[in-house]
Motif scaffolding. Structure first.
Motif: not given
Length: 224
Positions: A214-221
């Motif tokens: 979730f954190i990885k997806e948030t940062l990438e977004s």
């Protein structure tokens, strides 16, 4: 007392904030008393003729909540004795920022008058707010607040959207819970790290695999 009888300075200050629907306002002769509707956080706003007078007012504490003193000095914004002292033009933005730092952190089902109702709990992340002010960080651009649940089985933190499936894997039904409390973490867009409400970094080994994703997806977004 009629509205027209209020101090003109107080009316001018009130006119800047009365359209903020996250707060409820009451007016008295010497202050504006606010209440954040969801969290019940109290806000007391007074006016002073100078910074010196404002700092004397900051020594007077009236219980829990936040104190703000508005002064005529242009470009003024600082914290003294735990009181915000500022020019009126900064007031509305500060109240919006305070609202952004009040985050839902859990619920409990309680019985009242023979009925079951959900009692919600909120947390004012004042320490993070001060740090964000110091570092000129803006909500929506520099950080994201999110709720994480500490799993009672593995001891790792799970992002709120993944709690159901994570607990199910442990044989726990989320629908059987009548109370759940979460930790509010800050995901920093600037350095890609996760911090707790005290500003201490939350290491990866404390996070579940779902939370890491979730954190990885948030940062990438945000990067895209």
């Amino acid at each position: 007392m009629k509205y027209s009888e209020l101090d003109s300075r107080l009316r001018k200050v009130y006119s800047r904030i009365r359209t903020l629907d996250d707060y409820h306002w009451d007016l008295s002769r010497d202050k504006i008393i606010g209440r954040h509707k969801k969290s019940d956080l109290k806000i007391r706003i007074r006016v002073a003729n100078s910074r010196e007078e404002a700092e004397k007012l900051s020594e007077v504490k009236e219980g829990e909540g936040l104190d703000i003193v508005v002064v005529p000095n242009k470009g003024t914004f600082y914290l003294h004795n735990g009181t915000f002292i500022m020019t009126s033009k900064f007031l509305r933005g500060t109240l919006v920022d305070i609202n952004d730092h009040i985050v839902w952190r859990g619920f409990k089902i309680v019985e009242q008058d023979g009925k079951l109702m959900q009692e919600d709990f909120y947390e004012y992340l004042g320490g993070r707010f001060i740090e964000h002010l110091k570092n000129n960080m803006t909500i929506g651009q520099d950080f994201v607040f999110w709720q994480f649940y500490k799993c009672e089985k593995c001891g790792r933190y799970v992002d709120i959207d993944s709690v159901r499936s994570h607990l199910k894997d442990h044989g726990i039904k989320i629908e059987d819970k009548d109370e759940m409390m979460y930790e509010v973490f800050e995901i920093s867009i600037i350095d890609g790290k996760v911090y707790d409400k005290f500003g201490k970094e939350v290491k990866e080994d404390k996070l579940s695999e779902e939370a890491k994703d979730f954190i990885k997806e948030t940062l990438e977004s945000f990067k895209s």
